[in-house]
Design an enzyme around this catalytic site. Sequence first.
Site, PDB file in Angstrom:
ATOM      1  N   ASP A 191     -11.317 -10.069   5.851  1.00  0.00           N
ATOM      2  CA  ASP A 191     -11.475  -8.650   5.923  1.00  0.00           C
ATOM      3  C   ASP A 191     -10.033  -7.820   5.676  1.00  0.00           C
ATOM      4  O   ASP A 191      -9.563  -7.892   6.867  1.00  0.00           O
ATOM      5  CB  ASP A 191     -12.423  -8.147   6.802  1.00  0.00           C
ATOM      6  CG  ASP A 191     -12.819  -6.716   6.474  1.00  0.00           C
ATOM      7  OD1 ASP A 191     -12.328  -6.302   5.906  1.00  0.00           O
ATOM      8  OD2 ASP A 191     -13.775  -6.259   7.220  1.00  0.00           O
TER       9      ASP A 191
ATOM     10  N   ASP B   8     -12.450  -5.505  -0.724  1.00  0.00           N
ATOM     11  CA  ASP B   8     -11.628  -5.944   0.446  1.00  0.00           C
ATOM     12  C   ASP B   8     -12.125  -7.036   1.225  1.00  0.00           C
ATOM     13  O   ASP B   8     -11.514  -7.474   2.189  1.00  0.00           O
ATOM     14  CB  ASP B   8     -11.232  -4.678   1.336  1.00  0.00           C
ATOM     15  CG  ASP B   8     -12.369  -4.008   1.867  1.00  0.00           C
ATOM     16  OD1 ASP B   8     -13.538  -4.361   1.413  1.00  0.00           O
ATOM     17  OD2 ASP B   8     -12.213  -3.370   2.930  1.00  0.00           O
ATOM     18  N   GLU B   9     -13.332  -7.615   0.808  1.00  0.00           N
ATOM     19  CA  GLU B   9     -13.717  -8.598   1.607  1.00  0.00           C
ATOM     20  C   GLU B   9     -14.189  -9.831   0.915  1.00  0.00           C
ATOM     21  O   GLU B   9     -14.493  -9.868  -0.155  1.00  0.00           O
ATOM     22  CB  GLU B   9     -14.939  -8.491   2.485  1.00  0.00           C
ATOM     23  CG  GLU B   9     -14.750  -7.404   3.321  1.00  0.00           C
ATOM     24  CD  GLU B   9     -16.047  -6.964   4.001  1.00  0.00           C
ATOM     25  OE1 GLU B   9     -17.028  -7.727   4.332  1.00  0.00           O
ATOM     26  OE2 GLU B   9     -16.157  -5.598   4.466  1.00  0.00           O
TER      27      GLU B   9
END
Lengths: 365, 389
Positions: free
Chosen positions: B8, B104-105
Amino acid sequence: MRFECSRTNLVEAINTVQKAVSSRSTIPILDGILLEVTDRIKLTGYDLETGIESKLDAEIYKAGSVVIKSRLLGDIVRRLPEEAVHFDKDENNIITIESGSSSFQLRGLPAEDYPKIPIVEDARQMIVPQKTLKEMIMQTSFAASIDESRPILNGINIISEQGTLSLVAIDGFRLAVRKEMIAGDLPDSQFIVPARTLNEVARVLEDEGDVNIFTSHNHILFDMGSVLVVSRLIQGEFMNYNSILPRNHETSMTISTRNLLSAFERASLVIRAEDRRFSVTLQTNSDDILSISAKTDIGTSHEELNIAMSGKLFDIDFNPKYFIEALKVIPDEEVLITFNGSLGPCVINPVEEDAFSYLVLPLRR
Amino acid sequence: MRVILHSDLNAFYASVECLYKPELRNIPMAVCGDPATRHGIVLAKNELAKKSGVKTGEAIWQALAKCPLLEIVAPQGHLYLQYSQLVRSIYEEYTPYIEPFGIDECWLDLTGAERSGVEIAEEIRRRIKYEIGLTVSIGVSFNKVFAKLGSDLKKPDAVSEIREENFRTIVWPLPIRALLFVGRQTEKKLGAINVRTIGDLVRCGPDFLRLRLGKAGLMLWHYAMGLDRGEVASSGAYPQVKSIGNSMTAARDLYTESEVKQVLMRLTDEVASRLREQELCCTTVQISLRDSELFSWERQCKLERPTQCSAIILAEAMTLYKNDKRSNRPLRSLGVRTTDLCRVGNSQQISYLPELQEEERWLRLERTLDSLRCRFGNKAVLRACLMSD
């Protein structure tokens, strides 16, 4: 109303008329089969578009008529224990069905409420051998459109012209035409019959005897002796198939029907059924070998067949379903296939005769 | 035993902005949408802003009330995509099994690697920090749910491992919200039966949870027990898509049909282009509307046949809009969604029906535009009627 009949004959008649009983009608009585008893028994199924009547002999004790739920009647009669089936209706419209030691009592619906099947008046008549009509339907009806946004293409165009009967089906991507010379007096006419109706007719048609076809402005009647099928005609102008069939071609080849069919069926194994429009590629690099290949996310398939080809080499994508369905209804050993480049129409004909023509359009890459 | 990582990127948008403007590092800052086009909410914030209580998703004025010195920065979407891709290229050196979860993960499946999951996670964390300049929190575990939970344990710039031997002591005392797919509503429902921690959830037992929450309850119990068997999708494969849609809030309220059409046109062009990219056709078109009083509703209809042609989807969306009599107020935001998707090949069946030929011509035009935009950028070709805005 009271009669006794054979279970086998009754089951057969029920199966036949059930094809015209709609399972989800908004008019409840159309879920039923109309039973009319005079000197014979007549069963009727009707969904307001197609009506089927089937007659059978029976031991009649008392005339009368009633409507019984189609599913229920079929399920009961099919499972009765003995061959002899006894029907009785009392004054309260309660029907008793007895066979062996088993007995059912059902509530019937009043026969007066059942809609009348249209009478085909001022009709033109055609007499066609049952076997011929059956073949003609089998070779065309699969190509009719199932897309309901263009009702005309849901039908098959029946054309009689100078003693020749033609059936034409078009779905926008392909076209099937079957012609046949008919002996006797055939009046010139043309009309559009729902393909669904013709499929039901084909099921009833046998290899012997003739079928009498009567047409009026709005309806068509197929009389096969013990079974009658009546249908609404589709109104409108059918596409002129002659303007779609190409006059010339760039390439022509002859090939074994069975081999090509098997090759297409094998190639389709790498195409998921729910994947629409995935293509099979037909390609030639010389004038005696045809390669048939498919490539999808499952895998690839490739094979080669012997052909006799003349004209330009080609490399064309097709929907395999369109080939498979056509090749399945061609009994001839060899077919002549013509191509018009990678975007033009492709036409399949049996080599020996030109009674059947099938046109299919390719896929654009 | 599987080895799954969940990585993350910490305060992703804000961190990327700080890379370009290092002076922002030492003051509270937040990346926020533009209030002038009515997108004025906090999208991401840095550590300092976080300490002052600024929360993602709140309106700018709420954030400013808590932190008056907050520096507000406009988002630069293309930059974030670029950085997301850079980070991804590092992941790709370790495994082809990468499943993105938002920009973003990502989950990574490292099962069978020679080194331990923690060793690799540490290396990925260091490389992203020194090669790109961003920090990540990585969770290492034996299933996706705990890996995700692990990445939330320590932030920023950290690696946490949850093992089969110790997940009961690490996971079960955590508040129920820490579990994937437990949102505000589920938390409320569980709170009503006094379930506050993941351990409480486990003690309820599967049957009781199923009774209270249905299928979801059973699923959560399995998650909490470490029984999640969900696989990490392989690189390049996309999960089974159920719908493709796009929506936007207009810069100003829409009053006329032609204003609505312009917005719908932009939305359908984008939606149809994504359908084509994924080789899908849709059979149902749906529009969502929201008026100036923030009432929102949807309308939908079925198409005659599957399509991926923008012109057809737009015509259908316009018909839906014209037939809608729900509100007389001007519209604030609009959405177009396509569902009932079916997979198609890239080839197009040729037809001799005029209307299908017309559709095919449109589709060829749209495909050409797709390839132009792919080569020269999204603004390379525009519809003339959208030039003014």
